[in-house]
Design a protein around this motif. Structure first.
Motif, PDB file in Angstrom:
ATOM      1  N   LYS A  22       0.852  -1.194   0.000  1.00 39.94           N
ATOM      2  CA  LYS A  22       0.000   0.000   0.000  1.00 39.94           C
ATOM      3  C   LYS A  22       0.885   1.240   0.000  1.00 39.94           C
ATOM      4  O   LYS A  22       1.736   1.404   0.876  1.00 39.94           O
ATOM      5  CB  LYS A  22      -0.918  -0.020   1.221  1.00 39.94           C
ATOM      6  N   ASP A  23       0.708   2.097  -0.990  1.00 39.25           N
ATOM      7  CA  ASP A  23       1.518   3.306  -1.113  1.00 39.25           C
ATOM      8  C   ASP A  23       0.943   4.392  -0.206  1.00 39.25           C
ATOM      9  O   ASP A  23      -0.159   4.883  -0.436  1.00 39.25           O
ATOM     10  CB  ASP A  23       1.529   3.775  -2.571  1.00 39.25           C
ATOM     11  N   GLU A  24       1.710   4.769   0.796  1.00 36.12           N
ATOM     12  CA  GLU A  24       1.228   5.736   1.780  1.00 36.12           C
ATOM     13  C   GLU A  24       1.636   7.166   1.456  1.00 36.12           C
ATOM     14  O   GLU A  24       1.061   8.120   1.996  1.00 36.12           O
ATOM     15  CB  GLU A  24       1.748   5.370   3.183  1.00 36.12           C
ATOM     16  N   ASP A  25       2.648   7.353   0.621  1.00 35.16           N
ATOM     17  CA  ASP A  25       3.195   8.697   0.416  1.00 35.16           C
ATOM     18  C   ASP A  25       3.242   9.118  -1.047  1.00 35.16           C
ATOM     19  O   ASP A  25       3.973  10.037  -1.415  1.00 35.16           O
ATOM     20  CB  ASP A  25       4.588   8.798   1.020  1.00 35.16           C
ATOM     21  N   ASP A  26       2.476   8.438  -1.887  1.00 37.28           N
ATOM     22  CA  ASP A  26       2.389   8.778  -3.311  1.00 37.28           C
ATOM     23  C   ASP A  26       3.743   8.688  -4.003  1.00 37.28           C
ATOM     24  O   ASP A  26       4.050   9.464  -4.904  1.00 37.28           O
ATOM     25  CB  ASP A  26       1.797  10.186  -3.498  1.00 37.28           C
ATOM     26  N   ASP A  27       4.572   7.747  -3.571  1.00 37.55           N
ATOM     27  CA  ASP A  27       5.877   7.526  -4.214  1.00 37.55           C
ATOM     28  C   ASP A  27       6.153   6.026  -4.265  1.00 37.55           C
ATOM     29  O   ASP A  27       6.832   5.475  -3.390  1.00 37.55           O
ATOM     30  CB  ASP A  27       6.984   8.248  -3.459  1.00 37.55           C
ATOM     31  N   PRO A  28       5.616   5.333  -5.275  1.00 40.12           N
ATOM     32  CA  PRO A  28       5.780   3.876  -5.347  1.00 40.12           C
ATOM     33  C   PRO A  28       7.229   3.429  -5.452  1.00 40.12           C
ATOM     34  O   PRO A  28       7.564   2.317  -5.033  1.00 40.12           O
ATOM     35  CB  PRO A  28       4.985   3.495  -6.601  1.00 40.12           C
ATOM     36  N   VAL A  29       8.100   4.270  -5.998  1.00 43.41           N
ATOM     37  CA  VAL A  29       9.503   3.873  -6.151  1.00 43.41           C
ATOM     38  C   VAL A  29      10.165   3.675  -4.790  1.00 43.41           C
ATOM     39  O   VAL A  29      10.950   2.737  -4.599  1.00 43.41           O
ATOM     40  CB  VAL A  29      10.271   4.900  -7.002  1.00 43.41           C
ATOM     41  N   GLU A  30       9.843   4.525  -3.826  1.00 45.64           N
ATOM     42  CA  GLU A  30      10.379   4.337  -2.480  1.00 45.64           C
ATOM     43  C   GLU A  30       9.897   3.016  -1.889  1.00 45.64           C
ATOM     44  O   GLU A  30      10.640   2.326  -1.189  1.00 45.64           O
ATOM     45  CB  GLU A  30       9.979   5.515  -1.583  1.00 45.64           C
ATOM     46  N   ASP A  31       8.637   2.665  -2.188  1.00 43.86           N
ATOM     47  CA  ASP A  31       8.104   1.383  -1.705  1.00 43.86           C
ATOM     48  C   ASP A  31       8.834   0.208  -2.350  1.00 43.86           C
ATOM     49  O   ASP A  31       9.089  -0.809  -1.696  1.00 43.86           O
ATOM     50  CB  ASP A  31       6.603   1.290  -2.022  1.00 43.86           C
ATOM     51  N   ILE A  32       9.175   0.346  -3.627  1.00 45.05           N
ATOM     52  CA  ILE A  32       9.888  -0.717  -4.338  1.00 45.05           C
ATOM     53  C   ILE A  32      11.291  -0.898  -3.751  1.00 45.05           C
ATOM     54  O   ILE A  32      11.727  -2.016  -3.447  1.00 45.05           O
ATOM     55  CB  ILE A  32       9.967  -0.402  -5.845  1.00 45.05           C
TER      56      ILE A  32
END
Length: 307
Positions: free
Chosen positions: A235-245
């Motif tokens: 779940k992307d919490e901060d509108d930055d999927p790359v950081e999640d990846i």
């Protein structure tokens, strides 16, 4: 996906070169690689005509010196691989254009280049080549070790995500089939979720449920060759999927990230996708493979080289 029969390795006489040569050896050993071009590009020398007249062999000597250094390094770090032809190519001019032209002329299947972290340098070349190369691109950060135990494939279940996962399956199969692939989908919660009468947590569960359904549809299209593929839903919490990846890649100790270039046709060849762009910019720890169906950029390369 295609085999890596022709490989270009971009060297720059820095400490990173040894790592790149080791990765080239690793890639070549099980890919039936037939030809490796170790390449060094000299920036425009701008030597006055009068100096060249006085020292007519100056440029030839510079080129030969660089070839010798590459040969010495490859001999020490590469090891012996049967049936692989090795060439040393030294060019003068703009780095990205020379590499693109060489890849086009040699019909390369992959370009390997380094990502500097502590060493002096920038990531601009990576971005340019990822957009414009007519083949896949492996970006190797300094201090990386070539091994494949765990691979992370970010996926939005699109065709270019399918390319990336198929590439991962092929890589794992070639390296013995024992590595694990993690297929990560990063989903976000739309800002108007409250109009549905659901809580944030309830709507997040709905979004994940649909991601799970889409993964099942997606994976049916792929021959997994009985290789273990673990789906991950973030779940992307901060509108930055790359950081999640990148966070997930570190969490699972991934040995590599594989992402498909968005441009899969001649009309969209210059687009690799915002996620791939950001991964190239932000990732400085894990080898990143940007896959592209071979030759998709070839039709516009002549135009690009004139820019």
């Amino acid at each position: 996906m295609y085999q890596i029969k022709k490989l270009i390795v971009c060297l720059d006489q820095s400490e990173l070169d040894e790592t790149l040569v080791k990765f080239a050896s690793f890639v070549a050993r099980v890919n039936q690689t037939k030809k490796i071009y170790f390449t060094n590009v000299i920036r425009n020398l701008n030597i006055p005509k009068e100096v060249l007249e006085e020292f007519p062999n100056l440029i030839d000597n510079i080129v030969e010196e660089r070839k010798t250094k590459m040969k010495d390094l490859v001999t020490q770090a590469f090891g012996k691989i049967k049936d692989v032809e090795v060439s040393y190519v030294v060019k003068e001019g703009q780095l990205s254009k020379k590499i693109l032209k060489l890849a086009h002329e040699k019909s390369a299947d992959m370009i390997i280049l380094g990502r500097k972290v502590d060493l002096t340098g920038t990531g601009v070349l990576s971005q340019r080549l990822a957009r414009r190369a007519s083949c896949s691109l492996l970006i190797v950060p300094e201090h990386s070790v070539p091994k494949i135990d765990k691979l992370l494939v970010p996926s939005d279940f699109s065709d270019y995500s399918k390319d990336a996962l198929e590439e991962a399956v092929m890589i794992v199969e070639k390296y013995g089939g024992k590595a694990e692939i993690f297929c990560q989908n990063v989903f976000s919660i739309p800002s108007g979720y409250h109009f549905t009468g659901k809580t944030y947590e309830e709507f997040a569960a709905i979004m994940q449920m649909h991601a799970e359904i889409n993964f099942k549809k997606f994976i049916r299209k792929i021959d997994t060759k009985n290789i273990k593929i673990t789906p991950l839903y973030t779940k992307d919490e901060d509108d930055d999927p790359v950081e999640d990846i990148l966070a997930k890649a570190e969490e699972i100790n991934a040995d590599g990230i594989i992402i498909g270039a968005k441009g899969r046709t001649a009309a969209t060849a210059l687009f690799i996708g915002s996620m791939a762009e950001r991964l190239i910019q932000m990732n400085h720890k894990i080898p990143l493979l940007v896959t592209r169906p071979k030759g998709k950029n070839a039709g516009i390369l002549d135009y690009i080289l004139e820019i």
